[in-house]
Design a protein around this motif. Structure first.
Motif, short mmCIF file in Angstrom:
data_model
loop_
_atom_site.label_atom_id
_atom_site.label_comp_id
_atom_site.label_asym_id
_atom_site.label_seq_id
_atom_site.Cartn_x
_atom_site.Cartn_y
_atom_site.Cartn_z
N ASP A 206 13.08 14.45 -28.29
CA ASP A 206 14.26 15.31 -28.13
C ASP A 206 15.30 14.72 -27.19
O ASP A 206 16.46 14.53 -27.58
CB ASP A 206 13.83 16.69 -27.62
N ALA A 207 14.91 14.44 -25.94
CA ALA A 207 15.88 13.94 -24.97
C ALA A 207 16.36 12.54 -25.34
O ALA A 207 17.57 12.27 -25.37
CB ALA A 207 15.27 13.94 -23.57
N LEU A 208 15.43 11.63 -25.64
CA LEU A 208 15.80 10.27 -26.01
C LEU A 208 16.26 10.21 -27.46
O LEU A 208 17.33 9.68 -27.76
CB LEU A 208 14.61 9.34 -25.79
N GLY A 209 15.48 10.80 -28.35
CA GLY A 209 15.86 10.87 -29.76
C GLY A 209 15.78 9.53 -30.46
O GLY A 209 15.64 8.48 -29.82
N PRO A 210 15.85 9.52 -31.78
CA PRO A 210 15.78 8.26 -32.54
C PRO A 210 16.86 7.26 -32.14
O PRO A 210 16.61 6.06 -32.11
CB PRO A 210 15.96 8.73 -34.00
N GLN A 211 18.06 7.77 -31.82
CA GLN A 211 19.17 6.88 -31.45
C GLN A 211 18.86 6.14 -30.15
O GLN A 211 19.08 4.92 -30.04
CB GLN A 211 20.46 7.68 -31.31
N GLY A 212 18.36 6.86 -29.15
CA GLY A 212 18.04 6.22 -27.88
C GLY A 212 16.80 5.35 -27.97
O GLY A 212 16.74 4.27 -27.37
N LEU A 213 15.80 5.81 -28.72
CA LEU A 213 14.55 5.06 -28.82
C LEU A 213 14.75 3.72 -29.53
O LEU A 213 14.06 2.74 -29.22
CB LEU A 213 13.50 5.89 -29.56
N ALA A 214 15.69 3.66 -30.46
CA ALA A 214 15.89 2.45 -31.25
C ALA A 214 16.19 1.23 -30.39
O ALA A 214 15.84 0.10 -30.77
CB ALA A 214 17.02 2.67 -32.26
N LYS A 215 16.84 1.43 -29.24
CA LYS A 215 17.15 0.28 -28.38
C LYS A 215 16.37 0.33 -27.07
O LYS A 215 16.79 -0.26 -26.07
CB LYS A 215 18.66 0.22 -28.10
N ASP A 419 24.65 15.57 -26.69
CA ASP A 419 25.17 14.74 -27.80
C ASP A 419 26.68 14.60 -27.80
O ASP A 419 27.25 14.05 -28.74
CB ASP A 419 24.71 15.26 -29.17
N GLU A 420 27.34 15.09 -26.73
CA GLU A 420 28.78 14.87 -26.60
C GLU A 420 29.01 13.56 -25.86
O GLU A 420 28.50 13.36 -24.76
CB GLU A 420 29.44 16.02 -25.84
N MET A 421 29.75 12.66 -26.47
CA MET A 421 30.00 11.36 -25.88
C MET A 421 31.47 11.24 -25.52
O MET A 421 32.34 11.64 -26.29
CB MET A 421 29.60 10.25 -26.87
N CYS A 422 31.75 10.69 -24.33
CA CYS A 422 33.14 10.56 -23.88
C CYS A 422 33.36 9.13 -23.38
O CYS A 422 32.68 8.70 -22.43
CB CYS A 422 33.45 11.57 -22.78
N GLY A 423 34.26 8.40 -24.01
CA GLY A 423 34.54 7.04 -23.61
C GLY A 423 35.19 6.97 -22.24
O GLY A 423 35.77 7.94 -21.75
N PHE A 424 35.12 5.80 -21.63
CA PHE A 424 35.61 5.64 -20.26
C PHE A 424 37.12 5.85 -20.19
O PHE A 424 37.62 6.51 -19.27
CB PHE A 424 35.23 4.25 -19.74
N ASP A 425 37.86 5.30 -21.14
CA ASP A 425 39.32 5.46 -21.12
C ASP A 425 39.72 6.93 -21.28
O ASP A 425 40.64 7.41 -20.62
CB ASP A 425 39.95 4.62 -22.23
N GLN A 426 39.01 7.63 -22.16
CA GLN A 426 39.29 9.05 -22.35
C GLN A 426 38.97 9.83 -21.08
O GLN A 426 39.72 10.75 -20.69
CB GLN A 426 38.48 9.60 -23.52
N THR A 427 37.88 9.46 -20.41
CA THR A 427 37.48 10.13 -19.17
C THR A 427 38.55 9.96 -18.09
O THR A 427 38.96 10.93 -17.44
CB THR A 427 36.14 9.58 -18.67
N THR A 428 39.02 8.75 -17.90
CA THR A 428 40.02 8.51 -16.85
C THR A 428 41.35 9.19 -17.18
O THR A 428 42.06 9.66 -16.28
CB THR A 428 40.23 7.00 -16.66
N GLN A 429 41.68 9.27 -18.46
CA GLN A 429 42.91 9.96 -18.85
C GLN A 429 42.83 11.45 -18.55
O GLN A 429 43.77 12.04 -18.01
CB GLN A 429 43.18 9.73 -20.34
N MET A 430 41.69 12.07 -18.88
CA MET A 430 41.50 13.49 -18.58
C MET A 430 41.53 13.73 -17.08
O MET A 430 42.09 14.72 -16.60
CB MET A 430 40.17 13.98 -19.17
N LEU A 431 40.93 12.83 -16.32
CA LEU A 431 40.89 12.96 -14.87
C LEU A 431 42.30 12.93 -14.28
O LEU A 431 42.65 13.73 -13.41
CB LEU A 431 40.04 11.83 -14.29
#
Length: 440
Positions: A206-215, A419-431
């Motif tokens: 659940d926490a890691l999930g298939p996406q996280g486990l794959a790498k 499962d919400e992902m926020c890129g670094f550039d988007q984060t700094t712009q919102m900030l």
């Protein structure tokens, strides 16, 4: 002509031959095991548990030349007085390789996920030397977790070591899983040290999930594993991360948790006769944290960024393990129970958290925005009781009015759903947009 023989080299070579073995007998099993066998500290031994059945143990000390102290690497072994003990003449090594990504293994590199054993690219030891502090490359590149509260307010760098301090039930595992899934890293190495057995599968599924486990490579030593196996899980994680860094990867290393690692080392230290100090922790139980953290960081080929959890007893952030970890790590992120009870996730208390490299890594505009938001948060907290009781009248202070007005925008920024992902550039712009609302 006199022939000069290297006795030590010949003796070492003889120990590796199957026809020549150093064999002793088990003479004591009180806490640690004691056997009449000559072996070096860290060497593996086989203890005959039944006819043609052996349990692996490791030498943790010795009392004299012929009496070694051992700890088993397996549990539920029925040792008998006089059992044969065979010195193997080598230390523990584990397999590692890119084919192991997506796998769950025990501290000895054996698969425990029901799938066939992966092919290894190499066999590596667990003893990793720390680099010369004068030759370490500077940490000058941002590590993106894609969590707004961290990337925006507590910016981390590639090769940084940070602690995730939390009590029970405040979303620690969920946050670890989200970072593992979305962080910008080539490989995740996750060590679950002393975790409850029923928590392992939910974390992976659940926490890691298939996406996280794959790498990821997940190393598991549950709470019922021997103390030495729990310590080996953390050492194996660092060794595996070091191998991937040497292969040119950007590695994210997670150890959950440093507290349970210290508890395991405490058992070993007390068996060796170390004097207990603060709250019963002998010196080695806190020193092992430094020993495992120092090899992390950047190298000429890659980096190891460490996020280590620290379980705080009764939400006491000044207990010995937490206090020692803060002094070793390059920052700490505190998860607040009050925020979790208000359904504020991730429950990061940014006012009490710090990244020691954030000001050097972030741009001047980013740093100015962080300073304004921290100032606004501090102003709000100063008048929080009056505001909650309805005793503060808007218009009394422009600075407090501004802090109240941007409070909702700040909370919306700091909250982030699963499962919400926020890129670094988007984060700094919102900030920056929120910071512009501050009139303090």
């Amino acid at each position: 002509m006199t022939l000069q023989l290297n006795v030590e080299k010949i003796t070492s070579r003889i120990k590796t031959l199957n026809d020549f073995q150093t064999v002793g007998r088990l003479v004591s099993a009180q806490g640690s095991l004691r056997a009449t066998v000559e072996a070096t500290v860290g060497e593996l031994c086989l203890i005959e548990n039944a006819p043609n059945q052996y349990v692996t143990a490791e030498v943790i000390g010795f009392e004299d030349r012929q009496l070694s102290c051992l700890l088993p690497l397996e549990s539920n072994a029925d040792f008998q007085p006089g059992s044969r003990v065979i010195a193997m003449g080598r230390k523990q090594k584990i397999p590692v390789g890119f084919s192991m990504l997506g796998r769950v293994i025990d501290p000895f590199g054996q698969a425990i996920d029901g799938l066939p054993q992966s092919l290894a690219d190499a066999m590596i030891g667990l003893d990793i030397e720390s680099p010369n502090p004068l030759t370490r490359p500077d940490i000058d590149e941002v590590f993106q977790t894609r969590q707004r509260a961290i990337d925006g307010m507590l910016t981390l760098g590639k090769g940084q070591r940070v602690g995730l301090f939390a009590g029970s039930g405040v979303g620690k595992s969920t946050l670890l899983g989200e970072i593992a899934k979305h962080a910008v890293a080539d490989v995740n190495v996750v060590a679950m040290v002393g975790e409850r057995g029923r928590e392992v599968r939910p974390f992976i599924a659940d926490a890691l999930g298939p996406q996280g486990l794959a790498k990821s490579i997940v190393i598991v030593a549950t709470s019922d594993a021997p103390a030495l196996a729990r310590v080996q899980a953390a050492k194996a994680a660092v060794a595996i991360a070091n191998w991937f860094r040497g292969s040119g990867c950007e590695v994210l290393l997670m150890i959950d948790s440093l507290t349970r690692l210290a508890f395991a080392q405490r058992e070993i230290g007390l068996l060796l006769g170390e004097p207990p100090s603060s709250r019963g922790f002998p010196p080695s139980s806190l020193q092992i944290i430094a020993n495992l953290m120092e090899p992390l960081g950047r190298s000429d080929t890659g980096s190891i960024t460490g996020i280590m959890t620290v379980l705080v007893d009764g939400d006491d952030f000044n207990e010995p393990v937490a206090d020692a970890a803060r002094g070793i790590l390059d920052g700490h992120i505190l998860l607040d129970r009050d925020l979790a009870e208000k359904n504020h996730f991730p429950a990061i208390n940014v006012a009490r958290s710090i990244s020691r490299l954030s000001s050097a890594l972030a741009s001047p505009i980013h740093n100015q925005a962080v300073a304004k938001i921290r100032d606004a948060a501090s102003t709000y907290e100063e008048y929080a009781d009056l505001i909650r009781l309805g005793m503060y009248q808007m218009g009394t202070s422009p600075k407090v009015d501004s802090a109240v007005e941007i409070r909702d925008a700040m909370n919306q920024f700091l909250r982030q759903s699963v499962d919400e992902m926020c890129g670094f550039d988007q984060t700094t712009q919102m900030l920056s947009q929120i910071a512009q609302l501050w009139n303090g």
